[in-house]
Write a protein that holds these residues in place. Structure first.
Motif, PDB file in Angstrom:
ATOM      1  N   ILE A  38     -12.253  -4.550   0.331  1.00 38.28           N
ATOM      2  CA  ILE A  38     -10.873  -4.456  -0.155  1.00 38.28           C
ATOM      3  C   ILE A  38      -9.997  -3.999   1.004  1.00 38.28           C
ATOM      4  O   ILE A  38     -10.215  -2.913   1.550  1.00 38.28           O
ATOM      5  CB  ILE A  38     -10.767  -3.439  -1.314  1.00 38.28           C
ATOM      6  N   VAL A  41      -4.765  -0.782  -0.137  1.00 35.19           N
ATOM      7  CA  VAL A  41      -4.868   0.300  -1.108  1.00 35.19           C
ATOM      8  C   VAL A  41      -4.461  -0.213  -2.485  1.00 35.19           C
ATOM      9  O   VAL A  41      -4.975   0.233  -3.509  1.00 35.19           O
ATOM     10  CB  VAL A  41      -4.043   1.529  -0.659  1.00 35.19           C
ATOM     11  N   VAL A  44      -7.448  -1.327  -4.226  1.00 35.52           N
ATOM     12  CA  VAL A  44      -8.193  -0.178  -4.735  1.00 35.52           C
ATOM     13  C   VAL A  44      -7.532   0.357  -6.002  1.00 35.52           C
ATOM     14  O   VAL A  44      -8.210   0.707  -6.967  1.00 35.52           O
ATOM     15  CB  VAL A  44      -8.288   0.928  -3.666  1.00 35.52           C
ATOM     16  N   ARG A  56      -8.248  10.789  -7.109  1.00 37.65           N
ATOM     17  CA  ARG A  56      -8.911  10.460  -5.843  1.00 37.65           C
ATOM     18  C   ARG A  56      -8.660  11.561  -4.845  1.00 37.65           C
ATOM     19  O   ARG A  56      -7.698  12.307  -4.958  1.00 37.65           O
ATOM     20  CB  ARG A  56      -8.395   9.124  -5.292  1.00 37.65           C
ATOM     21  N   TYR A  90     -14.624   4.573  -0.972  1.00 37.69           N
ATOM     22  CA  TYR A  90     -13.870   3.551  -0.253  1.00 37.69           C
ATOM     23  C   TYR A  90     -13.693   4.045   1.175  1.00 37.69           C
ATOM     24  O   TYR A  90     -13.065   5.087   1.404  1.00 37.69           O
ATOM     25  CB  TYR A  90     -12.521   3.336  -0.941  1.00 37.69           C
ATOM     26  N   ASP A 115     -12.762  -0.387   4.949  1.00 41.83           N
ATOM     27  CA  ASP A 115     -12.431  -1.385   3.923  1.00 41.83           C
ATOM     28  C   ASP A 115     -13.604  -1.760   3.018  1.00 41.83           C
ATOM     29  O   ASP A 115     -13.480  -2.644   2.172  1.00 41.83           O
ATOM     30  CB  ASP A 115     -11.802  -2.659   4.517  1.00 41.83           C
ATOM     31  N   LEU A 117     -15.994  -0.877  -0.072  1.00 43.45           N
ATOM     32  CA  LEU A 117     -16.011  -0.019  -1.257  1.00 43.45           C
ATOM     33  C   LEU A 117     -17.344  -0.209  -1.967  1.00 43.45           C
ATOM     34  O   LEU A 117     -17.799  -1.333  -2.158  1.00 43.45           O
ATOM     35  CB  LEU A 117     -14.845  -0.366  -2.186  1.00 43.45           C
TER      36      LEU A 117
END
Ligand code: KMT
Ligand code: NI
Length: 172
Positions: A38, A41, A44, A56, A90, A115, A117
């Protein structure tokens, strides 16, 4: 991301320990381990919303941020354990290894970089280490009340409901 069977040879946990036997994403997903690349953001945020992850934080694992506690911290991350909740990481910078147990109870090493995850399901036995660069920055995603206390591997955990659910679902 690169995944392979761990070589089980002695030596620093931060070395690659690549047996030369690759493991693909399909094999990982059969263990309930899900990998995504990914690059925003926003991406995500979408995944977090879909899975009900409302909170988070960011952690940097390195001697620069942890000082004298670093070595002990890295050793404790490497103790085999499970959680009663998903573990989602992540990677924002640096490199690290997540090791997960496969159906035959062998270690599969998953090398993650920026990048990448990774979702580890509740109840899977796993461990984490930095690599030889001793630096990783990661976002940790969690629900309202994270149940991410590490429970170290023991026979007593065979009766843990989250472990039993994982075993019946993925290893049965
Ligand atoms: C874990 O679960 O072991 C960690 O959170 C390690 C730091 S995240 C790269
Ligand atoms: Ni963990």
């Amino acid at each position: 991301m690169k995944a392979y069977l761990y070589d089980n040879l002695d030596g620093d946990q931060r070395l690659p320990h690549d047996s030369g036997k690759p493991v693909d994403v399909e094999e990982l997903s059969k263990l309930g381990v899900h990998y995504y690349r990914i690059d925003t953001v926003e991406g995500v945020n979408q995944l977090a919303a879909a899975r009900g992850y409302r909170n988070r934080d960011e952690i940097t694992v390195s001697p620069a941020t942890m000082g004298a506690a670093y070595e002990a911290k890295v050793k404790s991350f490497f103790d085999e354990h499970l959680h009663e909740d998903e573990e989602i990481r992540y990677i924002r910078d640096g490199v690290g290894y997540f090791d997960v147990r496969n159906k035959g109870d062998q270690w599969v090493r998953v090398q993650l970089e920026k990048d990448d995850l990774l979702i580890l399901p509740a109840g899977i036995y796993h461990r984490f280490t930095t690599d030889e660069t001793n630096y990783i920055q990661a976002m940790r995603l969690f629900k309202e009340e994270p149940k991410w206390t590490p429970l170290n591997r023991s026979g007593e955990l065979d009766g843990n409901p989250y472990r039993k659910e994982y075993v019946s679902h993925f290893l049965g």
